[in-house]
Design a protein around this motif. Structure first.
Motif, short mmCIF file in Angstrom:
data_model
loop_
_atom_site.label_atom_id
_atom_site.label_comp_id
_atom_site.label_asym_id
_atom_site.label_seq_id
_atom_site.Cartn_x
_atom_site.Cartn_y
_atom_site.Cartn_z
N SER A 136 7.16 27.84 -16.16
CA SER A 136 5.94 28.22 -15.44
C SER A 136 4.79 27.29 -15.78
N THR A 270 -3.78 28.90 -14.43
CA THR A 270 -2.88 29.94 -13.93
C THR A 270 -1.44 29.67 -14.36
N LEU A 274 0.87 32.28 -16.77
CA LEU A 274 1.85 33.15 -16.13
C LEU A 274 3.00 33.54 -17.06
N GLN A 276 6.14 33.51 -16.64
CA GLN A 276 7.16 34.30 -15.95
C GLN A 276 6.85 35.80 -15.96
N LYS A 278 6.07 38.73 -14.09
CA LYS A 278 6.13 39.04 -12.66
C LYS A 278 4.97 39.92 -12.17
N THR A 281 1.97 37.78 -11.93
CA THR A 281 2.11 36.83 -10.83
C THR A 281 1.60 37.45 -9.53
N ARG A 282 2.06 38.65 -9.23
CA ARG A 282 1.63 39.31 -7.98
C ARG A 282 0.15 39.62 -8.01
N CYS A 325 1.63 30.73 -8.58
CA CYS A 325 2.42 31.97 -8.57
C CYS A 325 3.58 31.85 -7.60
N VAL A 328 6.34 29.57 -9.02
CA VAL A 328 7.18 30.23 -10.02
C VAL A 328 8.20 31.14 -9.34
#
Length: 419
Positions: A136, A270, A274, A276, A278, A281-282, A325, A328
């Motif tokens: 990421s 960013t 992140l 990974q 999740k 990310t959203r 995002c 990834v």
């Protein structure tokens, strides 16, 4: 020793998207001059960007398959060479031919074909060489280097154009050939991919989209829309600066770089944060798209140049939150054997976003300032809703298992999701 090799490989790969974005971004500040010198319409001028990106978008799926079949470097290096040759053709046409427009477009198409095998395949290569938090972060660096190329290119393009407007075309081969050599000697692929026969390969891709298309396709279009807006805005701002405010040369290039700088810094931070994650990310995607939508609505009410630049920079920050995002999610969606094709398809829709940005903005500009930005805000709001309803990492079905169509398989079997 391995860490050193990893750093060298990362630097080499990071140069690939920089070279790619120079193909369009370096021309943006030169387009008004080109329009005057060749006596072109605004739409004809915008096609200089469009044919490059369309050619890349069409060819990308093919080079994605070739990279999965034969290896990433065996696609990236020849692609960079083709990219450089296209620049030579356009430059020689502008220099030596009286009616050079068609030949320039031909060279741009060749450049686009070469560009198809650059940044999208570099994303797949990142997925091959790194994993977990390193992946990421590396993808954030790739997106940042992409943006860094966008920051530098208007300034470089404006400076080089002081010699003559078509000098920019001769800059491409110098950079492309140098980066091709660096990638060839500086990047060591872990192993040659085990290529699948085309029917089996297409069958695997069909299964991927059957299982994950509900979130993967909206994710693709988030990336495409971000770049559509970014390049459309740059085209608009370049025209306004020159035609309304009489700002030209390096100063115009520097002003065009301001929104891009906001995107680059945001994309780098960013990607580094992140790891990974999740749900994060959203969340960051939704925040970024909300900022972009709000900024586009706000700029519709203002034509004062300082406020416009500030709001456009805010919108670019929103894009900078969203793109890493998506990178990834897309890169981690599949196993290595199909990764080149998936990242290439994603790259294809990104290129198509770039291709349609300038001509559509050119058409909307003839109506009104408000029409431009209310239209863009509406599009941004649509992909915000799409992200909210369809891109749901870790979503559960009634039985408690992860839904097949959600990016719950973001982590490959050999990886453990962070807690």
């Amino acid at each position: 020793m391995e860490a050193k090799q990893g750093t060298s490989a990362m630097i080499a790969i990071a140069f690939i998207p920089i070279v790619m974005v120079l193909g369009n971004s370096m021309l943006v500040p030169v387009l008004p001059t080109m329009q005057k010198e060749l006596d072109l319409s605004q739409f004809q001028t915008s096609l200089t960007i469009t044919v490059f990106s369309l050619a890349a978008g069409i060819i990308i799926p093919l080079v994605g398959y070739l990279s999965d079949r034969f290896g990433r470097k065996w696609v990236i290096v020849p692609s960079l060479i083709v990219y450089g040759i296209g620049g030579i053709i356009s430059g020689m046409a502008a220099w030596l031919m009286e009616n050079s427009y068609a030949a320039i477009l031909g060279g741009r198409i060749i450049q686009g074909i070469g560009a198809a095998g650059t940044a999208p395949i570099a994303m797949a290569l990142i997925g091959d060489l790194y994993s977990g938090a390193q992946e990421s972060k590396a993808l954030g660096i790739i997106e940042s280097s992409n943006g860094m190329g966008k920051i530098l290119s208007p300034i470089i393009g404006s400076a080089i154009a002081l010699i003559t407007w078509f000098t920019v075309f001769f800059t491409f081969p110098i950079l492309c050939f140098a980066v091709a050599a660096y990638v060839w000697f500086g990047v060591k692929e872990k192993k040659k991919p085990e290529g699948q026969p085309l029917p089996e390969y297409l069958g695997a891709l069909k299964q991927i989209f059957k299982n994950k298309g509900r979130w993967l396709i909206p994710a693709f279009f988030v990336g495409a829309t971000g770049l559509f807006i970014l390049f459309g805005v740059l085209f608009y701002l370049s025209d306004i600066l020159e035609e309304t405010y009489k700002v030209d040369g390096i100063l115009k290039g520097a002003i065009l770089s301001i929104p891009l700088f906001g995107m680059v810094v945001t994309a780098y931070i960013t990607g580094a944060k992140l790891k990974q994650n999740k749900p994060l990310t959203r969340r960051l995607m939704l925040i970024g798209l909300t900022i972009l939508t709000g900024a586009m609505i706000a700029v519709a009410f203002f034509k004062q140049i300082y406020l416009m630049i500030g709001l456009l920079t805010l919108g670019s920050i929103g894009i900078g939150l969203s793109l890493p995002c998506i990178n990834v999610l897309v890169t981690g969606a599949v196993e290595k054997a199909e990764r080149g094709m998936i990242t290439s398809l994603y790259g294809s829709v990104r290129f198509l976003g770039v291709a349609f940005g300038p001509p559509i903005f050119s058409w909307l500009m003839k109506i009104s300032h408000k029409t431009v930005f209310f239209s863009v805000a509406g599009l941004s709001f649509v992909i915000l809703l799409s992200t909210f309803f369809f891109i749901k990492p870790g979503a559960r079905n009634q039985g408690g298992a992860a839904k097949e169509h959600g990016p719950g398989t973001l982590f490959r079997k050999s990886e453990k999701a962070p807690t």
